[in-house]
Design a protein around this motif. Structure first.
Motif, PDB file in Angstrom:
ATOM      1  N   ASP A 117       0.817  -1.207   0.000  1.00 14.53           N
ATOM      2  CA  ASP A 117       0.000   0.000   0.000  1.00 14.53           C
ATOM      3  C   ASP A 117       0.856   1.264   0.000  1.00 14.53           C
ATOM      4  O   ASP A 117       1.988   1.272   0.499  1.00 14.53           O
ATOM      5  N   VAL A 118       0.281   2.328  -0.525  1.00 17.19           N
ATOM      6  CA  VAL A 118       0.867   3.654  -0.330  1.00 17.19           C
ATOM      7  C   VAL A 118       0.648   4.038   1.129  1.00 17.19           C
ATOM      8  O   VAL A 118      -0.438   3.849   1.688  1.00 17.19           O
ATOM      9  N   VAL A 119       1.680   4.547   1.753  1.00 16.37           N
ATOM     10  CA  VAL A 119       1.592   5.049   3.118  1.00 16.37           C
ATOM     11  C   VAL A 119       2.197   6.459   3.121  1.00 16.37           C
ATOM     12  O   VAL A 119       2.554   6.987   2.066  1.00 16.37           O
ATOM     13  N   GLY A 120       2.288   7.076   4.282  1.00 21.32           N
ATOM     14  CA  GLY A 120       2.809   8.431   4.307  1.00 21.32           C
ATOM     15  C   GLY A 120       3.663   8.703   5.525  1.00 21.32           C
ATOM     16  O   GLY A 120       3.448   8.105   6.586  1.00 21.32           O
ATOM     17  N   PHE A 121       4.635   9.595   5.363  1.00 22.61           N
ATOM     18  CA  PHE A 121       5.403  10.077   6.497  1.00 22.61           C
ATOM     19  C   PHE A 121       4.646  11.234   7.151  1.00 22.61           C
ATOM     20  O   PHE A 121       4.270  12.201   6.477  1.00 22.61           O
ATOM     21  N   ALA A 122       4.413  11.142   8.450  1.00 21.14           N
ATOM     22  CA  ALA A 122       3.920  12.298   9.183  1.00 21.14           C
ATOM     23  C   ALA A 122       4.996  13.376   9.146  1.00 21.14           C
ATOM     24  O   ALA A 122       6.169  13.101   9.403  1.00 21.14           O
ATOM     25  N   SER A 123       4.607  14.588   8.820  1.00 24.01           N
ATOM     26  CA  SER A 123       5.572  15.673   8.626  1.00 24.01           C
ATOM     27  C   SER A 123       5.023  16.971   9.184  1.00 24.01           C
ATOM     28  O   SER A 123       3.827  17.086   9.485  1.00 24.01           O
ATOM     29  N   VAL A 124       5.908  17.946   9.308  1.00 29.44           N
ATOM     30  CA  VAL A 124       5.507  19.312   9.632  1.00 29.44           C
ATOM     31  C   VAL A 124       6.020  20.225   8.524  1.00 29.44           C
ATOM     32  O   VAL A 124       6.991  19.900   7.838  1.00 29.44           O
ATOM     33  N   PHE A 125       5.352  21.372   8.351  1.00 27.71           N
ATOM     34  CA  PHE A 125       5.779  22.275   7.288  1.00 27.71           C
ATOM     35  C   PHE A 125       5.520  23.722   7.665  1.00 27.71           C
ATOM     36  O   PHE A 125       4.718  24.027   8.557  1.00 27.71           O
ATOM     37  N   ASP A 126       6.207  24.593   6.987  1.00 27.18           N
ATOM     38  CA  ASP A 126       5.916  26.023   7.043  1.00 27.18           C
ATOM     39  C   ASP A 126       6.394  26.658   5.740  1.00 27.18           C
ATOM     40  O   ASP A 126       6.800  25.964   4.807  1.00 27.18           O
ATOM     41  N   ILE A 127       6.343  27.964   5.674  1.00 28.50           N
ATOM     42  CA  ILE A 127       6.799  28.720   4.509  1.00 28.50           C
ATOM     43  C   ILE A 127       8.013  29.529   4.919  1.00 28.50           C
ATOM     44  O   ILE A 127       7.927  30.356   5.843  1.00 28.50           O
ATOM     45  N   TRP A 128       9.142  29.273   4.276  1.00 30.55           N
ATOM     46  CA  TRP A 128      10.350  30.042   4.555  1.00 30.55           C
ATOM     47  C   TRP A 128      10.334  31.307   3.716  1.00 30.55           C
ATOM     48  O   TRP A 128      10.139  31.263   2.507  1.00 30.55           O
ATOM     49  N   ASN A 129      10.529  32.428   4.383  1.00 33.23           N
ATOM     50  CA  ASN A 129      10.583  33.717   3.705  1.00 33.23           C
ATOM     51  C   ASN A 129      12.033  34.069   3.437  1.00 33.23           C
ATOM     52  O   ASN A 129      12.775  34.458   4.343  1.00 33.23           O
ATOM     53  N   GLY A 130      12.445  33.933   2.180  1.00 36.15           N
ATOM     54  CA  GLY A 130      13.827  34.180   1.803  1.00 36.15           C
ATOM     55  C   GLY A 130      14.069  35.597   1.330  1.00 36.15           C
ATOM     56  O   GLY A 130      13.148  36.423   1.277  1.00 36.15           O
ATOM     57  N   PRO A 131      15.317  35.901   0.976  1.00 43.64           N
ATOM     58  CA  PRO A 131      15.668  37.235   0.492  1.00 43.64           C
ATOM     59  C   PRO A 131      14.874  37.599  -0.768  1.00 43.64           C
ATOM     60  O   PRO A 131      14.542  36.730  -1.580  1.00 43.64           O
ATOM     61  N   GLY A 132      14.561  38.878  -0.900  1.00 42.95           N
ATOM     62  CA  GLY A 132      13.864  39.340  -2.091  1.00 42.95           C
ATOM     63  C   GLY A 132      12.424  38.904  -2.179  1.00 42.95           C
ATOM     64  O   GLY A 132      11.841  38.893  -3.266  1.00 42.95           O
ATOM     65  N   GLY A 133      11.831  38.545  -1.048  1.00 38.34           N
ATOM     66  CA  GLY A 133      10.430  38.150  -1.046  1.00 38.34           C
ATOM     67  C   GLY A 133      10.161  36.725  -1.489  1.00 38.34           C
ATOM     68  O   GLY A 133       9.008  36.346  -1.715  1.00 38.34           O
ATOM     69  N   VAL A 134      11.215  35.921  -1.620  1.00 43.64           N
ATOM     70  CA  VAL A 134      11.032  34.520  -2.013  1.00 43.64           C
ATOM     71  C   VAL A 134      10.330  33.753  -0.893  1.00 43.64           C
ATOM     72  O   VAL A 134      10.685  33.875   0.274  1.00 43.64           O
ATOM     73  N   LYS A 135       9.338  32.958  -1.262  1.00 41.03           N
ATOM     74  CA  LYS A 135       8.621  32.135  -0.300  1.00 41.03           C
ATOM     75  C   LYS A 135       8.756  30.669  -0.717  1.00 41.03           C
ATOM     76  O   LYS A 135       8.411  30.319  -1.849  1.00 41.03           O
TER      77      LYS A 135
END
Length: 204
Positions: A117-135
């Motif tokens: 079966d397909v399974v999944g890794f439990a993970s955490v995430f966010d959005i990194w705000n880089g130089p020049g407005g890069v997300k």
């Protein structure tokens, strides 16, 4: 703990796991840190970079630490300032790779559910705000103590979720999420030496 993983299941199986229509997915035998991967969130499926630049980490001089964290310990992830404000995600996969042995003589092991079966890794995430407005959307997979299947290969294992646990992880409260951060029950994994096709992708 996962250092490389793969997702080669047919599109229909991945979509069924995600409970969502997905864009066309090419089979991937070697998904490595720094690369983008499919991730499921409470807002729907998306792609993110594997590896987080955590918030609030500074060195002795008070400067931001830019090193990425590929894995995070499930026992402390909700308590550390480096992961303040993160959200939860699930990263679908068929299996992953681990290495044992000395440098240049390492054995590569492929680990996968016996069920196929397909399974999944439990993970955490966010959005990194880089130089020049890069997300940059970014995630880290969570690890826990190993089960007996994995204990002889590695001292940690990814927190693995079955299809019926995905929504609880994504949308449940913190108590519900903490209850899911445990080793996979013993006897559910198939562990074998990687074959030549795998080795061509993941190396030694």
């Amino acid at each position: 703990m996962p250092g490389r993983f793969y997702l080669t299941a047919p599109q229909a199986e991945v979509s069924a796991f995600a409970r969502a229509d997905l864009p066309p997915l090419a089979p991937r035998l070697n998904i490595a840190p720094g690369e983008e991967a499919l991730a499921l969130t409470a807002g729907g499926p998306t792609t993110m970079r594997w590896g987080m630049i955590p918030v609030g980490r500074t060195n002795a001089r008070g400067r931001p630490v830019m090193d990425t964290l590929v894995n995070a310990r499930s026992e402390t992830v909700f308590d550390k300032s480096a992961f303040a404000g993160v959200q939860r995600a699930v990263v679908p996969m068929n299996g992953w790779y681990e290495w044992t042995g000395e440098a240049k003589r390492k054995t590569v092991w492929r680990l996968r559910p016996k069920s196929g079966d397909v399974v999944g890794f439990a993970s955490v995430f966010d959005i990194w705000n880089g130089p020049g407005g890069v997300k940059v959307p970014q995630f880290a997979t969570l690890t826990c103590a190993p089960n007996t299947d994995v204990r002889d290969i590695h001292h940690r294992i990814g927190v693995i979720l079955m299809a019926d646990q995905v929504q609880d992880w994504l949308s449940g409260d913190e108590e519900t999420a903490r209850a899911l951060m445990r080793p996979l029950p013993d006897g559910l994994l198939k562990i074998e030496k990687a074959d030549d096709v795998d080795l061509a992708y993941v190396g030694h």
